[in-house]
Scaffold this active site. Structure first.
Site, mmCIF file in Angstrom:
data_model
loop_
_atom_site.group_PDB
_atom_site.id
_atom_site.type_symbol
_atom_site.label_atom_id
_atom_site.label_comp_id
_atom_site.label_asym_id
_atom_site.label_seq_id
_atom_site.Cartn_x
_atom_site.Cartn_y
_atom_site.Cartn_z
ATOM 1 N N ALA B 35 0.837 -1.200 0.000
ATOM 2 C CA ALA B 35 0.000 0.000 0.000
ATOM 3 C C ALA B 35 0.875 1.254 0.000
ATOM 4 O O ALA B 35 2.020 1.232 0.469
ATOM 5 C CB ALA B 35 -0.897 0.012 1.236
ATOM 6 N N ASP B 36 0.336 2.358 -0.550
ATOM 7 C CA ASP B 36 0.994 3.653 -0.368
ATOM 8 C C ASP B 36 0.143 4.482 0.589
ATOM 9 O O ASP B 36 -0.877 3.999 1.106
ATOM 10 C CB ASP B 36 1.256 4.353 -1.706
ATOM 11 C CG ASP B 36 -0.026 4.715 -2.443
ATOM 12 O OD1 ASP B 36 -1.109 4.737 -1.818
ATOM 13 O OD2 ASP B 36 0.057 4.980 -3.656
ATOM 14 N N SER B 37 0.564 5.727 0.823
ATOM 15 C CA SER B 37 -0.123 6.520 1.852
ATOM 16 C C SER B 37 -1.589 6.774 1.486
ATOM 17 O O SER B 37 -2.450 6.840 2.363
ATOM 18 C CB SER B 37 0.614 7.848 2.055
ATOM 19 O OG SER B 37 0.647 8.576 0.836
ATOM 20 N N LEU B 38 -1.890 6.900 0.178
ATOM 21 C CA LEU B 38 -3.285 7.119 -0.228
ATOM 22 C C LEU B 38 -4.111 5.852 -0.029
ATOM 23 O O LEU B 38 -5.278 5.911 0.373
ATOM 24 C CB LEU B 38 -3.360 7.562 -1.690
ATOM 25 C CG LEU B 38 -2.715 8.908 -2.021
ATOM 26 C CD1 LEU B 38 -2.893 9.229 -3.500
ATOM 27 C CD2 LEU B 38 -3.290 10.030 -1.177
ATOM 28 N N ASP B 39 -3.487 4.685 -0.286
ATOM 29 C CA ASP B 39 -4.197 3.419 -0.057
ATOM 30 C C ASP B 39 -4.610 3.289 1.407
ATOM 31 O O ASP B 39 -5.706 2.819 1.713
ATOM 32 C CB ASP B 39 -3.288 2.231 -0.425
ATOM 33 C CG ASP B 39 -3.090 2.082 -1.931
ATOM 34 O OD1 ASP B 39 -4.071 2.226 -2.668
ATOM 35 O OD2 ASP B 39 -1.941 1.830 -2.341
#
Lengths: 420, 78
Positions: B35-39
């Site tokens: 995941a990234d920060s938006l996920d």
């Protein structure tokens, strides 16, 4: 100025997923218009569109899963996926997959869209109204922004040169290719991935364009007769969707790596009508100046133009463009062929200029002018060959592609056969 | 595994497109599940929606693993 050539093409169109499959069907006279069945159209004045052929990816169908992972598709509007697909195809066709720092930094992206993620904005509007601001997804903005086609393509392929986007309504695709060519000519990049992508076929868009009186509404019962440029019974355009992307490359760069060269981008002209938000100036003055500027840049006399891919949307504006072309070519009207491929694929708005530049490129490659379908009763009397009904085999060395957009924004591209 | 844990796991699988066997209690959304920060912002929103709880931003910042999410929700619903 450095010379710029086209070394790769990619396309998702209403006639198929792929430039070659689309081209072969276009030449064969196929027509993509049909009644829209994916959402409610009963209360809309225009119930038809040229949708891309959705399927499993075989036989020219478009399968989004082949181009972007399903979990990523969920975060973006379809125009971004169409653009990713066409860019993948164009880069593959060009055989350009930069690995070194230098090559990656010399390769840029300039892909536009006329409207961007309209449907996603509508959905988020409902969410905001019904559930409140805390339910707006963090992917709402980056999944709708027009320049996120360029962004996504650059991330996927590690293209670290100029990253740009164009928004000029129906001239977007042509402006993108023209502007990207200039970035190469001026030395900002050696390779550019350029074009347009659009996914406008949804209720709010059909309602909005119909309100502008831009759409065909009299052929809902016989969709394949609806897009009929220059014909006396034309009554508006048929909306299309998809993406067209080219790989543009500095000539010596292309030669050094032995790239296949489709054609040279020799001219690009721009102008503004300064007349009306949706209608072209009645004397075609803006279109005339635009074409003239493109040919002047190319150093080509109007009498040398073999094929013109018209903007030709199947509206009253067709005759204005034709008048401007007649003024441009003068006594040479009898030797030029001009067709509107919107008769087969509809109007792809921000992608139109890009796919039509690709059609013009292939017209040069194959010496074939694609047809203007449904031209049963010409509303015009002209010496120009409008290529009615069937494609015409003829020598084509110079092609001009016109795109005109709301706001009075005009772009013309001139392409020439590359002889080596 | 508790009902809450099962539902959290399902949300994580759906949103991040990861294999079920990777979604274990100690799995970090960013370090282990891609995941990234938006996920992670979207995951927290999905938990809020599924369980009808409000997860304030400072609490969300401390939910780094599958187990963190399950514990927070169990506590919030207790």
């Amino acid at each position: 100025m450095r010379r710029v050539v086209i070394t790769g093409i990619g396309m998702v169109s209403p006639l198929g997923c792929g430039a070659e499959v689309t081209w072969s069907r276009l030449i064969a006279g196929h027509n993509a218009a049909r009644v829209v069945t994916e959402f409610e159209v009963e209360d809309l004045p225009a119930k038809i569109a040229c949708r891309i052929p959705f399927g499993d990816g075989s036989d020219g169908t478009y399968n989004a899963d082949n181009w972007m992972e399903p979990k990523e598709q969920r975060k973006v509007d379809p125009f971004i996926v169409y653009g990713m697909a066409a860019a993948d195809m164009a880069l593959e066709d060009a055989g350009w997959h930069p690995q070194t720092d230098d090559d990656q930094c010399a390769t840029g992206v300039l892909i536009g869209s006329g409207i961007g993620g309209l449907e996603g904005i509508v959905e988020a509007g409902y969410t905001l109204r019904d559930k409140g601001p805390r339910r707006i997804s963090p992917f709402f903005i980056p999944g709708r922004l027009i320049n996120l086609v360029s962004g996504q393509v650059s991330i996927k392929h590690k293209l670290r040169g100029p990253n740009h986007a164009v928004v000029t309504a129906c001239s977007t695709g042509a402006h993108a290719i023209g502007d990207a060519s200039r970035l190469i000519a001026l030395g900002d990049a050696d390779v550019m991935v350029a074009g347009g992508a659009e996914s406008p076929i949804c209720r709010i868009s059909l309602a909005g364009f119909a309100a502008c009186k831009a759409l065909s509404t009299q052929h809902n019962d016989d969709p394949q007769k609806a897009s009929r440029p220059y014909d006396r019974d034309r009554d508006g355009f048929v909306m299309g969707e998809g993406a067209g992307i080219v790989v543009l490359e500095e000539l010596e760069h292309a030669k050094a790596r032995g790239a296949k060269i489709y054609a040279e981008v020799v001219g690009y002209g721009l102008s503004g009508d300064a007349y009306h938000i949706t209608a072209p100036s009645e004397n075609g003055e803006g279109a005339f100046r635009c074409m003239t500027a493109a040919l002047k840049r190319a150093g080509i006399d109007p009498s040398e133009v073999d094929y013109i891919n018209a903007h030709g949307t199947s509206t009253m504006a067709d005759t204005i463009e034709l008048g401007a072309v007649e003024r441009l070519v003068g006594n040479a009207a009898g030797r030029v062929s001009m067709s509107s491929t919107k008769s087969a694929v509809g109007h792809l708005l921000g992608a139109a200029g890009a796919i039509e530049a690709i059609f013009s490129t292939l017209a040069i490659r194959d010496n074939i002018a694609p047809p203007t379908l449904n031209l049963d009763n010409p509303d015009v009397d002209t010496a120009i060959d409008l290529v009615p009904h069937v494609a015409r085999k003829r020598e084509i060395n110079v092609a001009l592609s016109n795109s005109f957009g709301f706001g009075g924004t005009n772009a013309s591209l001139v392409l020439r056969r590359y002889e080596g | 595994m508790s009902d809450i844990a099962e539902r959290v796991k399902k949300i994580v699988i759906d949103h991040l497109g990861v294999d079920a066997d990777k979604v274990v209690e100690g799995a970090s959304f960013i370090d282990d599940l891609g995941a990234d920060s938006l996920d992670t912002v979207e995951l927290v929103m999905a938990f809020e929606e599924e369980f009808g709880v409000e997860i304030p931003d400072d609490a969300a910042d401390s939910i780094l693993t599958v187990g963190d999410a399950v514990k927070f929700i169990e506590k919030a619903q207790a």
